[in-house]
Design an enzyme around this catalytic site. Structure first.
Site, PDB file in Angstrom:
ATOM      1  N   ARG A  29      -9.566   3.168 -15.926  1.00 54.84           N
ATOM      2  CA  ARG A  29      -9.825   1.734 -16.039  1.00 54.84           C
ATOM      3  C   ARG A  29      -8.494   0.991 -16.065  1.00 54.84           C
ATOM      4  O   ARG A  29      -7.646   1.235 -16.915  1.00 54.84           O
ATOM      5  CB  ARG A  29     -10.667   1.435 -17.276  1.00 54.84           C
ATOM      6  CG  ARG A  29     -12.014   2.167 -17.217  1.00 54.84           C
ATOM      7  CD  ARG A  29     -13.024   1.626 -18.196  1.00 54.84           C
ATOM      8  NE  ARG A  29     -14.299   2.347 -18.072  1.00 54.84           N
ATOM      9  CZ  ARG A  29     -15.236   2.072 -17.183  1.00 54.84           C
ATOM     10  NH1 ARG A  29     -15.050   1.068 -16.321  1.00 54.84           N
ATOM     11  NH2 ARG A  29     -16.354   2.775 -17.139  1.00 54.84           N
ATOM     12  N   ILE A  42       8.060  -7.998   6.006  1.00 58.08           N
ATOM     13  CA  ILE A  42       7.539  -9.066   5.153  1.00 58.08           C
ATOM     14  C   ILE A  42       8.342  -9.155   3.863  1.00 58.08           C
ATOM     15  O   ILE A  42       8.737 -10.243   3.427  1.00 58.08           O
ATOM     16  CB  ILE A  42       6.045  -8.834   4.853  1.00 58.08           C
ATOM     17  CG1 ILE A  42       5.204  -9.192   6.071  1.00 58.08           C
ATOM     18  CG2 ILE A  42       5.597  -9.629   3.631  1.00 58.08           C
ATOM     19  CD1 ILE A  42       3.734  -8.895   5.915  1.00 58.08           C
ATOM     20  N   ASN A  43       8.608  -8.011   3.239  1.00 52.58           N
ATOM     21  CA  ASN A  43       9.365  -8.027   1.990  1.00 52.58           C
ATOM     22  C   ASN A  43      10.805  -8.474   2.210  1.00 52.58           C
ATOM     23  O   ASN A  43      11.412  -9.093   1.330  1.00 52.58           O
ATOM     24  CB  ASN A  43       9.324  -6.653   1.330  1.00 52.58           C
ATOM     25  CG  ASN A  43       8.005  -6.406   0.618  1.00 52.58           C
ATOM     26  OD1 ASN A  43       7.335  -7.345   0.200  1.00 52.58           O
ATOM     27  ND2 ASN A  43       7.628  -5.147   0.501  1.00 52.58           N
ATOM     28  N   ARG A  90      -4.040  -2.783   6.561  1.00 55.00           N
ATOM     29  CA  ARG A  90      -4.229  -1.836   5.470  1.00 55.00           C
ATOM     30  C   ARG A  90      -3.993  -2.472   4.097  1.00 55.00           C
ATOM     31  O   ARG A  90      -3.428  -3.558   3.977  1.00 55.00           O
ATOM     32  CB  ARG A  90      -3.263  -0.656   5.637  1.00 55.00           C
ATOM     33  CG  ARG A  90      -1.804  -1.053   5.619  1.00 55.00           C
ATOM     34  CD  ARG A  90      -0.884   0.106   5.891  1.00 55.00           C
ATOM     35  NE  ARG A  90       0.500  -0.347   5.901  1.00 55.00           N
ATOM     36  CZ  ARG A  90       1.524   0.376   5.510  1.00 55.00           C
ATOM     37  NH1 ARG A  90       1.337   1.617   5.095  1.00 55.00           N
ATOM     38  NH2 ARG A  90       2.750  -0.105   5.539  1.00 55.00           N
ATOM     39  N   SER A 140       7.161   1.130   8.151  1.00 53.79           N
ATOM     40  CA  SER A 140       6.548   2.200   8.929  1.00 53.79           C
ATOM     41  C   SER A 140       5.925   1.668  10.212  1.00 53.79           C
ATOM     42  O   SER A 140       5.625   0.479  10.337  1.00 53.79           O
ATOM     43  CB  SER A 140       5.470   2.909   8.099  1.00 53.79           C
ATOM     44  OG  SER A 140       4.415   2.005   7.791  1.00 53.79           O
ATOM     45  N   GLY A 228      20.505   5.970  -3.550  1.00 54.59           N
ATOM     46  CA  GLY A 228      19.737   5.816  -4.775  1.00 54.59           C
ATOM     47  C   GLY A 228      20.469   4.979  -5.812  1.00 54.59           C
ATOM     48  O   GLY A 228      21.018   3.920  -5.499  1.00 54.59           O
ATOM     49  N   ASP A 260      14.187  -3.227   0.476  1.00 53.62           N
ATOM     50  CA  ASP A 260      13.877  -4.473   1.197  1.00 53.62           C
ATOM     51  C   ASP A 260      14.735  -5.624   0.679  1.00 53.62           C
ATOM     52  O   ASP A 260      15.153  -6.498   1.452  1.00 53.62           O
ATOM     53  CB  ASP A 260      12.395  -4.816   1.049  1.00 53.62           C
ATOM     54  CG  ASP A 260      11.502  -3.776   1.709  1.00 53.62           C
ATOM     55  OD1 ASP A 260      11.921  -3.212   2.730  1.00 53.62           O
ATOM     56  OD2 ASP A 260      10.388  -3.545   1.203  1.00 53.62           O
ATOM     57  N   GLY A 295       6.572  -3.456 -10.767  1.00 58.66           N
ATOM     58  CA  GLY A 295       5.640  -3.284  -9.657  1.00 58.66           C
ATOM     59  C   GLY A 295       6.265  -3.528  -8.299  1.00 58.66           C
ATOM     60  O   GLY A 295       7.302  -2.967  -7.963  1.00 58.66           O
TER      61      GLY A 295
END
Length: 316
Positions: A29, A42-43, A90, A140, A228, A260, A295
């Site tokens: 949940r 887009i990013n 997607r 991608s 990294g 990005d 996020g």
């Protein structure tokens, strides 16, 4: 000031949420999801917008998810040109486990393209690209798009003297590095670079040597390899430089969006006439700022400005 056009062939509506614990079996949940427009190009355009710059996002969309994606872009005041494709755009999802802090990311393949869609897209991008623009192909490729699409795009943009920045992965990246296409910039991460080199690239020197070989073979004029948390290495015929990230690893909240944000800041700097070295520093500050957000969030301009002076630039 050069125009910037970003290209996203396989965009997505990114859903991000949190759950108390992610385990197999029982229903997990989740909190109310947050929806963001996503996909490499887009990013990049969103990052440029957040940094106070301007670009146009060329976005291939289809179906109701595609329509939702364009509404999300419009709500962020990101300028876009929509290219209609057959099939539904997607969706992707990232779920953060509150108990461990681990992030689980689920990515769908996207609609299948045919040869007509590929050719139509090349013509549409060629028409949309301003003369002398910086064009960013990022993210991608959808199923059905040939691995040599970056090479085809580079040829299609040649009459307009655009500078092509390619940030791709997998088979298209491997195909590009086995040719002499010569885009203005080719970017990859350390895992992709090691797979291509077929050996570990343990040090900045190792990374720079691999990138220098790509430049010498005419694969790209500038090669950028992200290492990294260590930052990014830039190599061209004039030299080799590395810019270290400006934050402590303990400050990392989410690695999503760092690449990005780097590309957006780098291209924004180049569009205003900065050198590649200055663009490398600006991009590194943006990548550092991006990992401090949750996020699928990208960099914030205030964080980038605060981190800029802490980025360490060295010759390799």
């Amino acid at each position: 000031m050069a125009d910037i056009l970003t290209i996203t062939l396989n965009p997505t509506v990114d859903l991000s949420t949190h759950a108390p614990e992610v385990v197999a079996g029982p229903k997990v949940r989740c909190d109310a999801p947050v929806a963001d427009p996503g996909g490499g190009g887009i990013n990049v355009s969103r990052a440029i917008k957040f940094l106070g710059g301007k670009s146009t996002a060329f976005v291939a969309t289809g179906g109701e998810t595609g329509a939702r994606l364009l509404r999300l872009l419009a709500s962020e005041h990101v300028k876009f040109t929509a290219f209609s494709v057959t099939g539904d755009t997607r969706q992707s999802m990232s779920i953060t486990d509150k108990s461990s802090g681990a992030q689980f990311r689920f990515v769908m393949p996207g609609p299948v393209w045919d040869d007509h869609m590929v050719n139509d897209a090349l013509h549409a991008i060629g028409a949309a690209a301003p003369h002398n623009a910086i064009v960013v192909l990022s993210g991608s490729q959808p199923p059905g798009v040939p691995v040599d699409f970056p090479a085809r795009l580079n040829r299609a943009l040649a009459p307009k003297k655009c500078r092509l920045f390619v940030d791709t992965s997998g088979a298209p990246l491997r195909a590009l590095t086995q040719s002499c296409v010569g885009p203005f910039v080719l970017r990859m991460d350390d895992v992709e670079a090691e797979n291509l080199a077929d050996r570990p690239l343990l040090s900045r020197v190792n990374t720079a040597e691999f990138a220098a070989d790509l430049v010498a073979r005419g694969v790209a004029q500038n090669v950028i390899i992200a290492r990294g948390s260590d930052g990014s290495t830039l190599v061209n015929r004039d030299g080799r430089w590395h810019c270290a990230r400006a934050i402590d690893p303990a400050q990392v909240v989410s690695a999503v969006g760092a690449g990005d944000s780097f590309v957006g800041a780098f291209c924004m700097a180049m569009s205003r006439g900065d050198t590649q070295i200055d663009a490398l520093v600006f991009g590194t500050a943006a990548a550092s700022a991006a990992v401090m957000t949750e996020g699928t969030k990208l960099c914030h301009a205030a964080d980038v400005s605060a981190l800029l002076s802490d980025c360490e630039l060295v010759e390799v």
